[in-house]
Write a protein that holds these residues in place. Structure first.
Motif, PDB file in Angstrom:
ATOM      1  N   ASP A 167       0.307  40.777  26.439  1.00  0.00           N
ATOM      2  CA  ASP A 167       0.899  41.982  27.001  1.00  0.00           C
ATOM      3  C   ASP A 167      -0.167  42.898  27.603  1.00  0.00           C
ATOM      4  OD1 ASP A 167       3.445  41.208  26.331  1.00  0.00           O
ATOM      5  OD2 ASP A 167       3.514  42.344  24.442  1.00  0.00           O
ATOM      6  N   SER A 168      -1.333  42.938  26.970  1.00  0.00           N
ATOM      7  CA  SER A 168      -2.407  43.781  27.506  1.00  0.00           C
ATOM      8  C   SER A 168      -2.925  43.232  28.830  1.00  0.00           C
ATOM      9  CB  SER A 168      -3.558  43.889  26.489  1.00  0.00           C
ATOM     10  OG  SER A 168      -4.204  42.635  26.307  1.00  0.00           O
ATOM     11  N   ALA A 181      -0.165  43.954  31.438  1.00  0.00           N
ATOM     12  CA  ALA A 181      -0.130  45.397  31.687  1.00  0.00           C
ATOM     13  C   ALA A 181      -1.258  45.819  32.617  1.00  0.00           C
ATOM     14  CB  ALA A 181      -0.207  46.168  30.370  1.00  0.00           C
ATOM     15  N   ASP A 217       5.559  47.365  30.113  1.00  0.00           N
ATOM     16  CA  ASP A 217       5.674  46.833  28.757  1.00  0.00           C
ATOM     17  C   ASP A 217       7.114  46.407  28.476  1.00  0.00           C
ATOM     18  OD1 ASP A 217       4.813  46.261  26.100  1.00  0.00           O
ATOM     19  OD2 ASP A 217       5.741  48.140  25.445  1.00  0.00           O
TER      20      ASP A 217
END
Length: 262
Positions: free
Chosen positions: A233-234, A237, A243
């Motif tokens: 996810d990081s 992103a 998110d």
């Protein structure tokens, strides 16, 4: 050394072109809300896009091997992008698709059979193994750039397409990262294997057939799964994907569970 292949050996397979067509048409159907079943259109878009990426992944291995010295690649049909020509269709196509359906995890397996004895030089062997995951990296970047550049902004009307694109991008990121792990049977191990001692290679060789399943099994551990997808996810992103958007895409992908926005 020659790296030539005949025209028939390099001709793109109609099966691959059909997969690209399915990806394009289903993507258009999701984008325009043309389909009566948005979830099913998302499912077709993601599965066809995922299989297309698997074909490109294996093609990258084969093409790099051809230029590295394995001139048998063309005769095996690997340059046609036909998924049915791969040595282990189960490992390369069927299991990865099952992994996506069951857990939303992108994990391609090794497929093309390369005659390593024809290739000289450790760097060439490492590059052949790295070529597949690097293709996933490029595919992931191409899918995420519309978010990075602001071409796609999220609202309720385009949520299905944006989330489907984010989910497919997430699959590419997971495929690249997981396949670069230095685990026997995965490409990451293939990158470092030429630099290991002969004794070490022989000791690790029996574990190659279990590496893919072992990684998938470890990911079922809740703590590992949470940490891994937190990292994924990081990464997404950083490219501008909101998110939770890929999770929404996975929810649309599971069309048999109903519309996640209803």
């Amino acid at each position: 050394m020659t790296t030539a292949a005949t025209r028939s050996e390099r001709q793109i397979s109609p099966i691959f072109l059909g997969l690209v067509a399915i990806m394009a048409v289903s993507g258009w159907a999701v984008w325009t809300d043309f389909s009566t079943s948005t979830g099913f259109a998302v499912f077709l878009f993601v599965v066809s896009g995922w299989v297309v990426s698997l074909c490109l992944h294996e093609y990258a291995h084969a093409r790099t091997a051809l230029h590295g010295g394995d001139i048998s690649i063309g005769a095996k049909g690997y340059l046609t992008l036909n998924p049915l020509k791969y040595t282990h269709a189960l490992l390369s196509i069927v299991l990865p698709v099952i992994f996506v359906i069951l857990g939303g995890i992108g994990l391609p397996g090794g497929a093309v059979f390369i005659e390593r004895g024809r290739i000289r030089g450790r760097w060439k062997h490492s590059l052949i193994s790295a070529a597949g995951p690097l293709t996933n990296v490029l595919f992931a970047i191409a899918l995420m750039l519309p978010f990075t550049l602001g071409v796609i902004t999220l609202d309720r009307t385009n949520a299905p397409f944006a989330s489907a694109l984010a989910f497919l991008a997430m699959l590419q990121v997971t495929a690249a990262i997981l396949n670069l792990l230095p685990v026997p049977g995965l490409d990451g191990y293939g990158v470092i294997e030429p630099w290991l001692s002969y004794r070490t290679r022989r000791q690790l060789e029996p574990f190659g057939q279990f590496g893919l399943l072992a990684v998938f099994g470890v990911l079922w551990i809740p703590e590992v799964n949470a940490a891994f997808f937190g990292f994924i996810d990081s990464v997404t992103a950083a490219f501008g994907i909101p998110d939770g958007l890929s999770g929404l895409g996975y929810a649309f992908f599971q069309f048999w569970k109903g519309d996640p926005l209803s």
